[in-house]
Design a protein around this motif. Structure first.
Motif, PDB file in Angstrom:
ATOM      1  N   VAL A 290      21.713  12.900 -49.690  1.00 22.27           N
ATOM      2  CA  VAL A 290      21.826  12.893 -48.236  1.00 22.27           C
ATOM      3  C   VAL A 290      23.077  13.692 -47.871  1.00 22.27           C
ATOM      4  N   ALA A 291      22.898  14.693 -47.041  1.00 18.68           N
ATOM      5  CA  ALA A 291      24.013  15.513 -46.566  1.00 18.68           C
ATOM      6  C   ALA A 291      24.522  14.932 -45.247  1.00 18.68           C
ATOM      7  N   PRO A 292      25.749  15.260 -44.879  1.00 19.15           N
ATOM      8  CA  PRO A 292      26.261  14.765 -43.595  1.00 19.15           C
ATOM      9  C   PRO A 292      25.423  15.282 -42.434  1.00 19.15           C
ATOM     10  N   LYS A 293      25.369  14.496 -41.369  1.00 16.62           N
ATOM     11  CA  LYS A 293      24.644  14.907 -40.161  1.00 16.62           C
ATOM     12  C   LYS A 293      25.336  16.106 -39.522  1.00 16.62           C
ATOM     13  N   GLY A 294      24.564  16.830 -38.717  1.00 22.01           N
ATOM     14  CA  GLY A 294      25.171  17.847 -37.887  1.00 22.01           C
ATOM     15  C   GLY A 294      24.998  19.273 -38.337  1.00 22.01           C
ATOM     16  N   GLY A 295      24.221  19.504 -39.339  1.00 26.34           N
ATOM     17  CA  GLY A 295      23.979  20.889 -39.724  1.00 26.34           C
ATOM     18  C   GLY A 295      24.382  21.177 -41.144  1.00 26.34           C
ATOM     19  N   TRP A 296      24.033  22.372 -41.550  1.00 29.35           N
ATOM     20  CA  TRP A 296      24.225  22.775 -42.927  1.00 29.35           C
ATOM     21  C   TRP A 296      25.123  24.010 -42.929  1.00 29.35           C
ATOM     22  N   GLY A 297      26.394  23.821 -42.626  1.00 29.96           N
ATOM     23  CA  GLY A 297      27.328  24.945 -42.585  1.00 29.96           C
ATOM     24  C   GLY A 297      27.452  25.611 -43.949  1.00 29.96           C
ATOM     25  N   MET A 298      27.267  26.906 -43.971  1.00 30.20           N
ATOM     26  CA  MET A 298      27.296  27.651 -45.225  1.00 30.20           C
ATOM     27  C   MET A 298      28.713  28.052 -45.636  1.00 30.20           C
ATOM     28  N   GLY A 299      29.653  28.061 -44.709  1.00 29.02           N
ATOM     29  CA  GLY A 299      30.997  28.531 -45.002  1.00 29.02           C
ATOM     30  C   GLY A 299      31.638  27.825 -46.184  1.00 29.02           C
ATOM     31  N   ARG A 300      31.632  26.513 -46.166  1.00 30.29           N
ATOM     32  CA  ARG A 300      32.236  25.725 -47.239  1.00 30.29           C
ATOM     33  C   ARG A 300      31.555  26.021 -48.575  1.00 30.29           C
ATOM     34  N   SER A 301      30.229  26.056 -48.567  1.00 30.44           N
ATOM     35  CA  SER A 301      29.493  26.324 -49.803  1.00 30.44           C
ATOM     36  C   SER A 301      29.786  27.720 -50.343  1.00 30.44           C
ATOM     37  N   LEU A 302      29.895  28.706 -49.474  1.00 30.18           N
ATOM     38  CA  LEU A 302      30.182  30.062 -49.922  1.00 30.18           C
ATOM     39  C   LEU A 302      31.582  30.168 -50.517  1.00 30.18           C
ATOM     40  N   VAL A 303      32.555  29.509 -49.901  1.00 27.73           N
ATOM     41  CA  VAL A 303      33.921  29.508 -50.445  1.00 27.73           C
ATOM     42  C   VAL A 303      33.940  28.833 -51.813  1.00 27.73           C
TER      43      VAL A 303
ATOM     44  N   VAL B 268      29.245  39.004 -58.560  1.00 24.09           N
ATOM     45  CA  VAL B 268      28.328  37.856 -58.634  1.00 24.09           C
ATOM     46  C   VAL B 268      28.067  37.310 -57.234  1.00 24.09           C
ATOM     47  N   PHE B 269      29.087  37.203 -56.412  1.00 26.09           N
ATOM     48  CA  PHE B 269      28.936  36.693 -55.048  1.00 26.09           C
ATOM     49  C   PHE B 269      27.970  37.567 -54.251  1.00 26.09           C
ATOM     50  N   VAL B 270      28.145  38.866 -54.321  1.00 23.30           N
ATOM     51  CA  VAL B 270      27.279  39.795 -53.576  1.00 23.30           C
ATOM     52  C   VAL B 270      25.845  39.735 -54.097  1.00 23.30           C
TER      53      VAL B 270
ATOM     54  N   ILE C 188      35.154  32.547 -59.747  1.00 25.44           N
ATOM     55  CA  ILE C 188      36.491  32.854 -60.272  1.00 25.44           C
ATOM     56  C   ILE C 188      36.758  31.998 -61.513  1.00 25.44           C
ATOM     57  N   VAL C 189      36.427  30.711 -61.435  1.00 19.66           N
ATOM     58  CA  VAL C 189      36.640  29.813 -62.577  1.00 19.66           C
ATOM     59  C   VAL C 189      35.814  30.272 -63.783  1.00 19.66           C
ATOM     60  N   VAL C 190      34.563  30.663 -63.551  1.00 18.71           N
ATOM     61  CA  VAL C 190      33.739  31.183 -64.650  1.00 18.71           C
ATOM     62  C   VAL C 190      34.403  32.416 -65.253  1.00 18.71           C
ATOM     63  N   GLY C 191      34.911  33.294 -64.392  1.00 23.95           N
ATOM     64  CA  GLY C 191      35.607  34.491 -64.876  1.00 23.95           C
ATOM     65  C   GLY C 191      36.843  34.142 -65.697  1.00 23.95           C
ATOM     66  N   ILE C 192      37.566  33.116 -65.281  1.00 22.36           N
ATOM     67  CA  ILE C 192      38.753  32.695 -66.035  1.00 22.36           C
ATOM     68  C   ILE C 192      38.354  32.215 -67.428  1.00 22.36           C
ATOM     69  N   PHE C 193      37.289  31.414 -67.504  1.00 22.39           N
ATOM     70  CA  PHE C 193      36.837  30.950 -68.815  1.00 22.39           C
ATOM     71  C   PHE C 193      36.338  32.108 -69.675  1.00 22.39           C
ATOM     72  N   ALA C 194      35.592  33.026 -69.073  1.00 22.02           N
ATOM     73  CA  ALA C 194      35.113  34.189 -69.822  1.00 22.02           C
ATOM     74  C   ALA C 194      36.301  35.016 -70.319  1.00 22.02           C
ATOM     75  N   ALA C 195      37.310  35.171 -69.479  1.00 15.65           N
ATOM     76  CA  ALA C 195      38.507  35.919 -69.858  1.00 15.65           C
ATOM     77  C   ALA C 195      39.250  35.209 -70.987  1.00 15.65           C
ATOM     78  N   TYR C 196      39.355  33.906 -70.874  1.00 20.26           N
ATOM     79  CA  TYR C 196      40.072  33.148 -71.898  1.00 20.26           C
ATOM     80  C   TYR C 196      39.394  33.287 -73.266  1.00 20.26           C
TER      81      TYR C 196
ATOM     82  N   PHE D 256      32.323  31.091 -54.459  1.00 15.04           N
ATOM     83  CA  PHE D 256      33.227  32.162 -54.892  1.00 15.04           C
ATOM     84  C   PHE D 256      34.311  31.600 -55.813  1.00 15.04           C
ATOM     85  N   ALA D 257      34.867  30.451 -55.450  1.00 21.64           N
ATOM     86  CA  ALA D 257      35.884  29.817 -56.299  1.00 21.64           C
ATOM     87  C   ALA D 257      35.297  29.488 -57.679  1.00 21.64           C
TER      88      ALA D 257
END
Length: 186
Positions: free
Chosen positions: A89-102, A18-20, A109-117, A105-106
């Motif tokens: 309103v987002a914080p000033k200073g840019g739109w870092g994608m790292g946090r959003s991508l992590v 899903v991430f890819v 994983i949670v969706v997968g856990i619910f689907a598995a359950y 992905f998390a």
């Protein structure tokens, strides 16, 4: 019944797939490019808002504060005069994608856990591929797509953008379902 611990591979592999695929959808296919429109006179609007130094958060204008205040003539007049604005309103200073991508992905994983359950409680080892596909896919679709409709219903988000995201969620759900069917324990 299949325990969650037996489905960890399906959970992780479906999240990776899903991430890819979501990265491909958003970086290369381009059908989300028009989800948000440019504000006319953007620089002037930004210059007008800048002195207020708004903290990051969600805002509405006009803001009544209570249901009784929504009936006041002043509030009704503000609504008539417009504009009515719902904004984040987002914080000033840019739109870092790292946090959003992590976080994305998390979330996968949670969706997968619910689907598995759900699938693991409904089906046993060696279950038919299509049965696994149905339970895991329906759960994943609900998680990736159904709740998105609220944004258009309550917050007037563009229906086209919401429905495109629901379509993305359908793709993610089908991929999750296929992964679970493929990796279901025998």
């Amino acid at each position: 019944m299949v325990p969650l611990s037996s489905l960890w591979l399906a959970i992780v592999v479906s999240a990776v797939i899903v991430f890819v695929v979501s990265s491909i959808i958003h970086m290369f296919l381009g059908y989300h490019r028009n989800d948000y429109r440019r504000v006319p006179n953007e620089d002037d609007v930004m210059d007008a808002l800048r002195p207020f130094d708004l903290p990051a958060g969600d805002y509405v204008m006009p803001h009544a504060g209570s249901t009784s205040a929504m009936k006041s003539p002043e509030y009704v007049e503000k609504l008539k005069a417009g504009p009515i604005v719902l904004m984040t309103v987002a914080p000033k200073g840019g739109w870092g994608m790292g946090r959003s991508l992590v976080l994305w992905f998390a979330y996968s994983i949670v969706v997968g856990i619910f689907a598995a359950y759900i699938a693991g409680r409904a089906l046993g080892p060696g279950a038919d591929y299509l049965a696994v596909f149905r339970f895991a896919g329906t759960t994943a679709f609900a998680a990736y797509s159904v709740a998105l409709l609220q944004s258009s219903i309550w917050y007037r988000k563009n229906w086209r953008a919401t429905l495109l995201s629901v379509f993305d969620g359908l793709v993610y759900a089908l991929l999750t379902a296929g992964t679970f069917g493929w990796l279901w324990p025998t």
